[in-house]
Scaffold this motif. Structure first.
Motif, PDB file in Angstrom:
ATOM      1  N   ALA A  34       0.822  -1.210   0.000  1.00  0.00           N
ATOM      2  CA  ALA A  34       0.000   0.000   0.000  1.00  0.00           C
ATOM      3  C   ALA A  34       0.862   1.268   0.000  1.00  0.00           C
ATOM      4  O   ALA A  34       0.532   2.260  -0.648  1.00  0.00           O
ATOM      5  N   PHE A  59       1.362  -0.508 -10.321  1.00  0.00           N
ATOM      6  CA  PHE A  59       0.032  -1.123 -10.227  1.00  0.00           C
ATOM      7  C   PHE A  59      -0.024  -2.009  -8.993  1.00  0.00           C
ATOM      8  O   PHE A  59       0.909  -2.758  -8.716  1.00  0.00           O
ATOM      9  N   LEU A  60      -1.128  -1.924  -8.268  1.00  0.00           N
ATOM     10  CA  LEU A  60      -1.324  -2.784  -7.108  1.00  0.00           C
ATOM     11  C   LEU A  60      -2.563  -3.645  -7.318  1.00  0.00           C
ATOM     12  O   LEU A  60      -3.655  -3.120  -7.524  1.00  0.00           O
ATOM     13  N   SER A  61      -2.382  -4.939  -7.286  1.00  0.00           N
ATOM     14  CA  SER A  61      -3.529  -5.837  -7.293  1.00  0.00           C
ATOM     15  C   SER A  61      -3.942  -6.025  -5.837  1.00  0.00           C
ATOM     16  O   SER A  61      -3.149  -6.467  -5.011  1.00  0.00           O
ATOM     17  N   PHE A  62      -5.176  -5.643  -5.520  1.00  0.00           N
ATOM     18  CA  PHE A  62      -5.601  -5.589  -4.124  1.00  0.00           C
ATOM     19  C   PHE A  62      -5.874  -6.976  -3.544  1.00  0.00           C
ATOM     20  O   PHE A  62      -6.414  -7.848  -4.222  1.00  0.00           O
ATOM     21  N   PRO A  65     -10.224  -6.538  -3.255  1.00  0.00           N
ATOM     22  CA  PRO A  65     -10.703  -5.524  -4.206  1.00  0.00           C
ATOM     23  C   PRO A  65     -12.024  -4.895  -3.735  1.00  0.00           C
ATOM     24  O   PRO A  65     -12.863  -5.579  -3.163  1.00  0.00           O
ATOM     25  N   ILE A  66     -12.156  -3.598  -3.954  1.00  0.00           N
ATOM     26  CA  ILE A  66     -13.294  -2.841  -3.421  1.00  0.00           C
ATOM     27  C   ILE A  66     -14.499  -2.960  -4.364  1.00  0.00           C
ATOM     28  O   ILE A  66     -14.356  -2.857  -5.575  1.00  0.00           O
ATOM     29  N   ILE A 101     -17.613  -1.420  -6.084  1.00  0.00           N
ATOM     30  CA  ILE A 101     -18.106  -0.081  -6.400  1.00  0.00           C
ATOM     31  C   ILE A 101     -19.417  -0.187  -7.178  1.00  0.00           C
ATOM     32  O   ILE A 101     -19.430  -0.292  -8.394  1.00  0.00           O
ATOM     33  N   PRO A 102     -20.530  -0.176  -6.449  1.00  0.00           N
ATOM     34  CA  PRO A 102     -21.831  -0.306  -7.109  1.00  0.00           C
ATOM     35  C   PRO A 102     -22.061   0.873  -8.056  1.00  0.00           C
ATOM     36  O   PRO A 102     -21.705   2.008  -7.728  1.00  0.00           O
ATOM     37  N   PHE A 112     -15.110   1.759 -15.785  1.00  0.00           N
ATOM     38  CA  PHE A 112     -13.991   1.990 -14.862  1.00  0.00           C
ATOM     39  C   PHE A 112     -12.672   1.919 -15.627  1.00  0.00           C
ATOM     40  O   PHE A 112     -11.807   2.794 -15.505  1.00  0.00           O
ATOM     41  N   LEU A 164     -18.501  -2.925 -10.770  1.00  0.00           N
ATOM     42  CA  LEU A 164     -17.157  -3.332 -10.398  1.00  0.00           C
ATOM     43  C   LEU A 164     -17.131  -4.101  -9.068  1.00  0.00           C
ATOM     44  O   LEU A 164     -17.475  -3.543  -8.015  1.00  0.00           O
ATOM     45  N   ASN A 165     -16.740  -5.359  -9.166  1.00  0.00           N
ATOM     46  CA  ASN A 165     -16.555  -6.243  -8.005  1.00  0.00           C
ATOM     47  C   ASN A 165     -17.820  -6.551  -7.204  1.00  0.00           C
ATOM     48  O   ASN A 165     -17.788  -7.356  -6.276  1.00  0.00           O
ATOM     49  N   ASN A 174     -10.374 -10.291 -12.048  1.00  0.00           N
ATOM     50  CA  ASN A 174     -10.650  -8.925 -12.488  1.00  0.00           C
ATOM     51  C   ASN A 174      -9.471  -7.980 -12.208  1.00  0.00           C
ATOM     52  O   ASN A 174      -9.185  -7.075 -12.990  1.00  0.00           O
ATOM     53  N   GLU A 175      -8.778  -8.216 -11.094  1.00  0.00           N
ATOM     54  CA  GLU A 175      -7.596  -7.405 -10.786  1.00  0.00           C
ATOM     55  C   GLU A 175      -6.524  -7.588 -11.860  1.00  0.00           C
ATOM     56  O   GLU A 175      -5.930  -6.618 -12.336  1.00  0.00           O
ATOM     57  N   GLN A 181      -7.406  -5.904 -15.029  1.00  0.00           N
ATOM     58  CA  GLN A 181      -7.082  -4.469 -14.972  1.00  0.00           C
ATOM     59  C   GLN A 181      -5.592  -4.242 -15.211  1.00  0.00           C
ATOM     60  O   GLN A 181      -5.194  -3.303 -15.902  1.00  0.00           O
ATOM     61  N   PHE A 238      -9.190   5.223  -2.891  1.00  0.00           N
ATOM     62  CA  PHE A 238      -7.810   4.774  -3.107  1.00  0.00           C
ATOM     63  C   PHE A 238      -7.764   3.742  -4.240  1.00  0.00           C
ATOM     64  O   PHE A 238      -6.867   3.769  -5.086  1.00  0.00           O
ATOM     65  N   TYR A 239      -8.749   2.862  -4.246  1.00  0.00           N
ATOM     66  CA  TYR A 239      -8.810   1.840  -5.293  1.00  0.00           C
ATOM     67  C   TYR A 239      -8.823   2.495  -6.682  1.00  0.00           C
ATOM     68  O   TYR A 239      -8.064   2.139  -7.571  1.00  0.00           O
ATOM     69  N   ARG A 291      -5.653   3.154  -9.835  1.00  0.00           N
ATOM     70  CA  ARG A 291      -5.770   2.773 -11.247  1.00  0.00           C
ATOM     71  C   ARG A 291      -5.530   3.969 -12.171  1.00  0.00           C
ATOM     72  O   ARG A 291      -5.794   3.894 -13.371  1.00  0.00           O
TER      73      ARG A 291
END
Lengths: 250, 437
Positions: free
Chosen positions: A45, A81-84, A87-88, A90-91, A98, A142-143, A154-155, A158, B384-385, B389
């Motif tokens: 992070a 790039f960070l693959s979480f 992953p969050i 996001i409705p 995205f 998303l997610n 999906n990560e 991206q 942050f997510y 990106r």
């Protein structure tokens, strides 16, 4: 490419990283392993620019530039790039929109025009095939309601879209069954080149059977306490972490 | 002389000037008495606890425009949905502009209140519908007393009106401050369908106060879709009083998009009279600076097997303030009522505030009623997510806010309105991204 020197970081006055040193060169794959709470996700992070973490000492240099003061999006524009791990959701924002926004904002930062819609569609088709992602999936929020495996796939999708120079995969193997693991690892391997680098953060050696690391590091108590080749991962898998803890404490 | 005195004393002059029949004259005379007695509402009244009119009542409004003002098509083009074929009823400083409007009497009446109020052929409709459901509170009474101009829409039985009707009120700012009191009457007969768009727009930063009243009658199986686009200049205030009576099996929806203006108060009242009625009240509010938007809704369920759906989203930045006061009454006879209400809010700044108050009065025992209100901040981990990106902070915020309010837009039936609202939101949030979600 990435050079971390004596990095100290804390969150809410709790010190988590206590002097991390790491150098990643183009074309390399590094694995960072370590017991729970050793600071692996914090390191990921902090490199990606999460603001909740405060860097109290040391430096992070990316391609010769100190990136510590840069916002997360600026680091992304430079190719981080960070693959979480989680992953969050996001409705209301579809995967496609995205990605479109992310790519066009990155292009804008580089002084480029928006990607033509036709090229965007082609790119999305190509990369979703690579990760074996169903077309219907791309119009979903998303997610939202994705299974653990779908989120991780999906990560990497991206990542494939954004083509970063440095990809940090934070526990990408957690929550994956063996088929999904193979798809994800295959995706990562196909994206690998002599010009980019991958840092794999993982608990287990499992993922490293598919994404073969050049270097394996053990993070413990906020420090890299041991580094070695891929055989170190096997050793950890067999013996656990206790022997390392003992070595340190001795 | 304060505004109340000014209005009361100018009433006689107004009444002598306009030509109406005895019925309307009586209604007006009665109404001015109510206003004179009650005066403007104050914060002491429960319904006005969080909205103060004090500041806006201090302006020295001109109550009647002194001269006829004109505008060119290019002046007004940005403010109406011009990429669709529509009827247009356009007013400039409260006066009808015939050269900009497009009205009709061909199979339906889309015309002026002023002619409906004094021409014999409309007398029966006026007697049956005019001022029948408008509340007798002070602001509505004030409008009634001065009711003279606005839109008159009468759709006969079995008529699907293909073109939407746009009601547009412009103020030129030629007077230093203007008060407008438009009055609309919309009667939709059995099985008919109409779509209406309403907008009030001030073209300068001179203060404008609009106290608007709209009565809508939705007869048996009729369908009415009403869209209110509120994106006025920063010195313009609007008190919108809308009353909708629905007969059995009718479907009525009102979408209110509030982005602009200084103070906006929406009094939106649905009265259901008949079975299997469907009422929808939805809104998106996105404001900042010192803007204030107050949604005061009422749904009155009187008979069985009816539904109501309320969904209001609010996003408040800077020192802006919001109010949501949603009342649902379910009478004893109104069994099997489904009444839903949701009010979700995001506060972007520490200084913004929202007062939200659901009020459910349920006297029937076999009903499904739900209400929920939330007040939150933007999700930091989602921010942050998105930023990780490559989506910059402002754009990430905008995308989250848009996603937050998107389900209100989804029920908009005219694509051009959706596009327009999307553009207004992007502009309001200062971003240039497509929200084609």
């Amino acid at each position: 490419m990435l050079k971390i020197e004596n990095l100290h970081a804390s969150v809410e006055d709790k010190s988590i990283l206590r002097g991390v040193n790491l150098e990643v060169k183009p074309g390399e794959v590094h694995a960072i392993m370590g017991p729970n709470g050793s600071g692996k996700s914090t390191l990921a992070a902090v490199i990606a620019g999460r603001e909740d973490y405060e860097v109290t000492k040391g430096s992070i240099t990316f391609e010769g530039e100190d990136i510590e003061e840069l916002a997360a999006e600026e680091r992304a524009h430079k190719g981080v790039f960070l693959s979480f791990q989680y992953p969050i959701e996001i409705p209301g924002v579809s995967v496609t929109n995205f990605m479109k926004t992310a790519i066009n904002e990155t292009r804008k930062a580089k002084g480029l025009e928006d990607m033509p819609a036709k090229d965007m569609l082609k790119l999305i088709r190509e990369k979703s095939e690579l990760l074996e992602i169903d077309r219907k999936f791309l119009s979903r929020s998303l997610n939202e309601g994705f299974s653990g495996g779908e989120k991780k796939r999906n990560e990497i999708f991206q990542m494939a879209m954004l083509e970063p120079k440095l990809a940090i995969l934070d526990e990408t193997d957690s929550g994956l069954d063996i088929d999904a693991l193979r798809i994800v690892a295959n995706g990562v391997n196909k994206l690998k080149s002599k010009d980019n680098a991958v840092v794999v953060i993982t608990h287990y050696q499992r993922l490293l059977d598919y994404i073969i690391p050049d270097f394996v590091h053990v993070l413990y108590n906020g420090r890299i306490v041991k580094s070695g080749g891929k055989e170190l991962a096997h050793e950890l898998e067999e013996k656990g972490y206790d022997w390392i803890k003992e070595e340190i404490n001795a | 002389m304060d505004l109340k005195e000014k209005l009361v004393s100018s009433f006689l002059a107004f009444e002598n000037r306009v030509d109406v029949d005895a019925y309307v004259h009586d209604v007006r005379s009665e109404a001015i008495k109510v206003f004179e007695e009650k005066g403007f509402p104050s914060k002491k009244e429960e319904a006005w606890k969080y909205t103060s009119l004090n500041a806006i009542l201090k302006e020295d409004y001109s109550v009647f425009p002194k001269q006829e003002n004109t505008l060119d098509y290019k002046d007004i083009k940005p403010y109406f949905i011009h990429d669709i074929d529509s009827y247009k009823i356009i007013f400039i400083d409260g006066k009808y502009s015939s050269h900009l409007s497009q009205t009709t009497h061909d199979g339906l009446d889309v015309c002026l209140m002023s002619s409906a109020l004094n021409k014999p052929k409309y007398q029966l409709v006026i007697k049956n519908y005019f001022n029948k459901i408008a509340e007798k509170d002070s602001l509505t009474s004030l409008n009634t007393a001065f009711s003279n101009e606005g839109a008159y829409i009468h759709i006969p039985k079995n008529k699907i009106v293909e073109k939407p009707i746009q009601i547009l009120h412009f103020s030129t700012g030629n007077e230093s401050a203007t008060m407008l009191q438009p009055r609309n009457l919309i009667v939709v007969e059995e099985n008919s369908h109409v779509q209406i768009i309403e907008r009030h727009q001030s073209l300068t930063d001179n203060p404008v106060l609009t106290n608007s009243v709209t009565e809508i009658f939705t007869n048996k199986r009729a369908i009415v879709d009403y869209y209110k686009i509120q994106n006025d200049s920063k010195k313009a205030s609007l008190i919108d009083n809308t009353f909708i009576k629905q007969r059995r099996e009718s479907i009525a929806s009102v979408h209110t998009f509030s982005f602009g203006g200084k103070l906006t108060r929406n009094n939106l009242n649905f009265y259901q009279e008949g079975e299997r009625i469907d009422s929808t009240l939805k809104g998106i509010t996105i404001i900042g600076d010192k803007q204030h938007v107050d949604h005061n809704t009422l749904v009155h369920h009187i008979e069985p097997n009816c539904e109501s759906h309320q969904d209001y989203k609010g996003i408040f930045d800077d020192n802006s303030t919001g109010v949501f006061n949603g009342k649902v009454v379910v009478e004893k006879e109104a069994q099997k009522t489904n009444a839903f209400q949701a009010n979700n809010n995001i506060l972007i700044s520490d200084k913004a505030s929202i007062n939200t108050k659901p009020q459910l009065e349920i006297f029937a025992d076999d009903v499904k009623c739900s209400h929920g209100c939330t007040i939150g901040q933007l999700d930091e981990s989602a921010m942050f997510y998105m930023r990780s990106r490559g989506i910059p902070e402002k754009e990430a915020k905008a995308l989250l806010m848009f996603a937050f309010s998107n389900n209100v837009l989804e029920s908009v039936k005219i694509p051009e309105i959706k596009q327009r609202i999307t553009k207004i939101i992007a502009k309001k949030l200062g971003v240039n991204i497509g929200f084609d979600l």
